[in-house]
Design a protein around this motif. Structure first.
Motif, PDB file in Angstrom:
ATOM      1  N   PRO A  21      -4.007  -4.262  -6.601  1.00 37.19           N
ATOM      2  CA  PRO A  21      -4.309  -3.137  -5.722  1.00 37.19           C
ATOM      3  C   PRO A  21      -3.055  -2.268  -5.550  1.00 37.19           C
ATOM      4  O   PRO A  21      -1.952  -2.668  -5.913  1.00 37.19           O
ATOM      5  N   ASN A  22      -3.248  -1.102  -5.000  1.00 40.32           N
ATOM      6  CA  ASN A  22      -2.131  -0.197  -4.700  1.00 40.32           C
ATOM      7  C   ASN A  22      -1.410   0.289  -5.958  1.00 40.32           C
ATOM      8  O   ASN A  22      -0.239   0.682  -5.892  1.00 40.32           O
ATOM      9  N   THR A  23      -2.091   0.231  -7.096  1.00 40.49           N
ATOM     10  CA  THR A  23      -1.512   0.759  -8.331  1.00 40.49           C
ATOM     11  C   THR A  23      -1.737   2.268  -8.376  1.00 40.49           C
ATOM     12  O   THR A  23      -2.880   2.732  -8.282  1.00 40.49           O
ATOM     13  N   ILE A  24      -0.652   3.017  -8.511  1.00 40.13           N
ATOM     14  CA  ILE A  24      -0.749   4.467  -8.577  1.00 40.13           C
ATOM     15  C   ILE A  24      -1.106   4.871 -10.007  1.00 40.13           C
ATOM     16  O   ILE A  24      -0.550   4.349 -10.972  1.00 40.13           O
ATOM     17  N   PRO A  27       0.787  -1.237   0.000  1.00 32.59           N
ATOM     18  CA  PRO A  27       0.000   0.000   0.000  1.00 32.59           C
ATOM     19  C   PRO A  27       0.820   1.289   0.000  1.00 32.59           C
ATOM     20  O   PRO A  27       1.924   1.353   0.539  1.00 32.59           O
ATOM     21  N   SER A  28       0.225   2.295  -0.625  1.00 37.65           N
ATOM     22  CA  SER A  28       0.829   3.624  -0.678  1.00 37.65           C
ATOM     23  C   SER A  28       0.388   4.449   0.524  1.00 37.65           C
ATOM     24  O   SER A  28      -0.787   4.424   0.904  1.00 37.65           O
ATOM     25  N   ASP A  29       1.345   5.165   1.109  1.00 33.03           N
ATOM     26  CA  ASP A  29       1.005   6.125   2.151  1.00 33.03           C
ATOM     27  C   ASP A  29       1.579   7.505   1.838  1.00 33.03           C
ATOM     28  O   ASP A  29       1.597   8.394   2.693  1.00 33.03           O
ATOM     29  N   GLY A  30       2.061   7.661   0.592  1.00 35.00           N
ATOM     30  CA  GLY A  30       2.617   8.941   0.182  1.00 35.00           C
ATOM     31  C   GLY A  30       4.081   9.117   0.498  1.00 35.00           C
ATOM     32  O   GLY A  30       4.693  10.125   0.115  1.00 35.00           O
ATOM     33  N   ASP A  55       4.888   3.545  -3.514  1.00 28.09           N
ATOM     34  CA  ASP A  55       5.336   4.931  -3.658  1.00 28.09           C
ATOM     35  C   ASP A  55       6.749   5.052  -4.233  1.00 28.09           C
ATOM     36  O   ASP A  55       7.137   6.135  -4.680  1.00 28.09           O
ATOM     37  N   ASP A  56       7.522   3.974  -4.216  1.00 27.30           N
ATOM     38  CA  ASP A  56       8.925   4.057  -4.617  1.00 27.30           C
ATOM     39  C   ASP A  56       9.065   4.323  -6.117  1.00 27.30           C
ATOM     40  O   ASP A  56       8.260   3.865  -6.935  1.00 27.30           O
ATOM     41  N   ARG A  57      10.133   5.082  -6.453  1.00 26.09           N
ATOM     42  CA  ARG A  57      10.402   5.453  -7.848  1.00 26.09           C
ATOM     43  C   ARG A  57      11.859   5.129  -8.183  1.00 26.09           C
ATOM     44  O   ARG A  57      12.711   4.975  -7.293  1.00 26.09           O
ATOM     45  N   TYR A  58      12.146   5.088  -9.490  1.00 24.41           N
ATOM     46  CA  TYR A  58      13.466   4.639  -9.948  1.00 24.41           C
ATOM     47  C   TYR A  58      13.870   5.378 -11.219  1.00 24.41           C
ATOM     48  O   TYR A  58      13.022   5.763 -12.028  1.00 24.41           O
ATOM     49  N   ASN A  59      15.176   5.553 -11.397  1.00 23.62           N
ATOM     50  CA  ASN A  59      15.730   5.986 -12.686  1.00 23.62           C
ATOM     51  C   ASN A  59      15.940   4.747 -13.551  1.00 23.62           C
ATOM     52  O   ASN A  59      16.109   3.643 -13.034  1.00 23.62           O
ATOM     53  N   TRP A  60      15.912   4.964 -14.887  1.00 23.49           N
ATOM     54  CA  TRP A  60      16.080   3.820 -15.796  1.00 23.49           C
ATOM     55  C   TRP A  60      17.564   3.532 -15.962  1.00 23.49           C
ATOM     56  O   TRP A  60      18.368   4.410 -16.272  1.00 23.49           O
ATOM     57  N   SER A 104       8.877  -0.356   2.138  1.00 27.08           N
ATOM     58  CA  SER A 104       9.202  -1.769   1.928  1.00 27.08           C
ATOM     59  C   SER A 104       9.771  -1.925   0.530  1.00 27.08           C
ATOM     60  O   SER A 104       9.726  -0.994  -0.279  1.00 27.08           O
ATOM     61  N   LEU A 105      10.312  -3.106   0.253  1.00 32.69           N
ATOM     62  CA  LEU A 105      10.914  -3.353  -1.046  1.00 32.69           C
ATOM     63  C   LEU A 105       9.911  -3.153  -2.181  1.00 32.69           C
ATOM     64  O   LEU A 105      10.292  -2.712  -3.270  1.00 32.69           O
ATOM     65  N   HIS A 106       8.651  -3.436  -1.926  1.00 28.38           N
ATOM     66  CA  HIS A 106       7.626  -3.360  -2.974  1.00 28.38           C
ATOM     67  C   HIS A 106       6.676  -2.178  -2.759  1.00 28.38           C
ATOM     68  O   HIS A 106       5.534  -2.199  -3.227  1.00 28.38           O
ATOM     69  N   ASP A 107       7.151  -1.158  -2.104  1.00 29.20           N
ATOM     70  CA  ASP A 107       6.342   0.019  -1.795  1.00 29.20           C
ATOM     71  C   ASP A 107       5.796   0.662  -3.077  1.00 29.20           C
ATOM     72  O   ASP A 107       6.550   0.972  -4.008  1.00 29.20           O
TER      73      ASP A 107
END
Length: 456
Positions: A407-410, A308-311, A321-326, A316-319
């Motif tokens: 679920p939890n898809t932004i 789940p997202s909390d902003g 909310d987490d973002r990444y560079n390619w 967690s590893l699968h949060d």
């Protein structure tokens, strides 16, 4: 005259006295000692006691007798005992004392000596039928006889380019290409092999009046059947606007599902067919409230499920909310440019600037997921653009995905692993608000959902 003692007279006197003591003259023959009567009566009663015998009862594991231990039974008396098998067992035999077993009752007509009754039980046997369809093999491939409570393991081996899209029956659990079930009744296991790379449908089951002249009346939420629109015939909405024939909702898996004509391995909206997987990669029922991955039974792809997202990033590893560079150091897949290993810092779980394995880039994230063994696997990778598109639900928006399984898809952009052919500093992205795609510079920070292929 002096009296003279005569021995003869003395003897006669003693004899006379003894004779008188022996006969009182009474006719009463009752013994003078009452004790002699009681003793005789008890002996007579004892001689009349019935003869009894000991009947010993015993049984093997797997059931019970209604009587146990040693029972005392009178000679010539009939005797019976009920025999009840445990669940999953049957009565194998019952013998002793010259008796006979009828149904669950063992009966002896008459007991004539000490004897023993013994019952034995055996586990029930069940037939497990095995059916396989499509391109692949199963082991074993014929019906099996299995004892109650024993496990049966079925191993599937799809042909090249195929996967086992469904293994069902006998209430088993799937782990990879093994299907393990505990057998407690006759049952059937069905295996379906499908070709990898099949496409999902769009999820669109409604029609639109996109030719309407009045823009205020534009809509794409019409029930096609209600308007009369079919594959070949136009329909009309309540305002008199044309509902063109041959729309997306008329083709593919979606209308089959809407008409109850589509058989699914799992479940999902419209033509989608998904199965929830637990943390070890085992199948879960549709009703499961917690799951770690999802298998697409149409494409054969297995997808990560976000937490789940909390902003806030980094929970967690699968949060979600987490973002990444390619970032991709493999020259065979990066399109000629590696991208950015650490452009935006702490935008994901576990970031440590001094440790490159924790950096928030797509390659490092995939490596961390594999090291953790998500859903029991270590061959996770970035999805290709069209693979990512395959889970877009174009019949929904915000988010444009089957939320019952993801679920939890932004409702935002997600990186694919596909480089842009024209600009090697860009890669393709997919928007899960409306399902649109685009390409963007690799120094941008977007979300990621990793994927893997079902076992070949």
């Amino acid at each position: 005259m002096k009296a003279t003692y005569s021995p003869l007279l003395a003897m006669l006197f003693v004899v006379g006295a003894l004779t008188g003591c022996g006969d009182s003259g009474s006719k009463d023959k009752t013994p003078a000692d009452p004790g002699s009567y009681s003793e005789n009566s008890e002996n007579e009663q004892a001689s009349e006691q019935p003869t009894t015998y000991a009947v010993t009862l015993a049984a093997t594991d797997g059931g019970v007798l209604s009587l146990t231990g040693t029972q005392t039974v009178e000679e010539g008396t009939g005797f019976s005992v009920s025999i009840t098998p445990d669940t999953g067992y049957r009565i194998e035999s019952a013998s002793g004392c010259g008796g006979l077993l009828t149904d669950n009752t063992f009966t002896v007509d008459a007991i004539t000596a000490d004897c023993a009754i013994h019952a034995t039980f055996a586990r029930l046997e069940y037939i497990v039928s095995i059916n396989a369809s499509g391109n692949g093999t199963v082991t074993p491939d014929t019906a099996q006889t299995v004892l109650h409570g024993d496990n049966l393991t079925l191993t599937v081996a799809p042909d090249s380019g195929y996967y086992a899209s469904a293994i069902t029956g006998c209430e088993g659990t799937r782990t990879g290409n093994d299907y393990i079930t505990n057998i407690t009744a006759d049952c059937t296991i069905d295996v379906i092999f499908n070709e990898q790379g099949q496409l999902n449908d769009t999820g669109i089951t409604l029609c639109g009046n996109y030719d309407a002249e009045d823009e205020a009346q534009w809509s794409s939420t019409f029930n096609c059947t209600d308007t009369g629109a079919t594959h070949t015939a136009d329909g009309i909405d309540a305002d008199g606007n044309l509902i063109p024939s041959g729309q997306d909702a008329h083709y593919g898996r979606d209308p089959q599902a809407a008409n109850g004509q589509l058989a699914k391995t799992g479940a999902g909206d419209a033509g989608f067919d998904f199965t929830k997987l637990d943390a070890s990669g085992n199948d879960l029922p549709e009703s499961a409230t917690e799951w770690s991955c999802v298998r697409d039974n149409v494409t054969g792809l297995i997808w990560e499920v976000k937490t789940p997202s909390d902003g806030n990033v980094g929970d967690s590893l699968h949060d979600a909310d987490d973002r990444y560079n390619w970032y991709d150091t493999d020259s065979s897949t990066n399109g000629g440019s590696v991208g950015y290993a650490d452009d935006d810092g702490a935008i994901c779980y576990g970031y440590d600037n001094a440790n490159s394995t924790t950096h928030c880039n797509t390659e490092a994230f995939v490596d961390r997921v594999n090291a953790a063994g998500l859903c029991g696997a270590n061959d996770w990778r970035m999805p290709k653009k069209e693979e990512l598109r395959s889970i877009v639900h174009y019949g929904r928006a915000n988010p444009g995905i089957e939320i019952g399984y993801f679920p939890n898809t932004i409702s935002t952009w997600y990186w694919s692993g596909s480089p842009n052919a024209r600009r090697n500093s860009h890669s393709w992205i997919m928007n899960f608000y409306t399902g649109g795609d685009g390409n963007f510079s690799r120094d941008a920070d977007f979300r990621v959902r990793v994927v893997r292929s079902a076992h070949n």
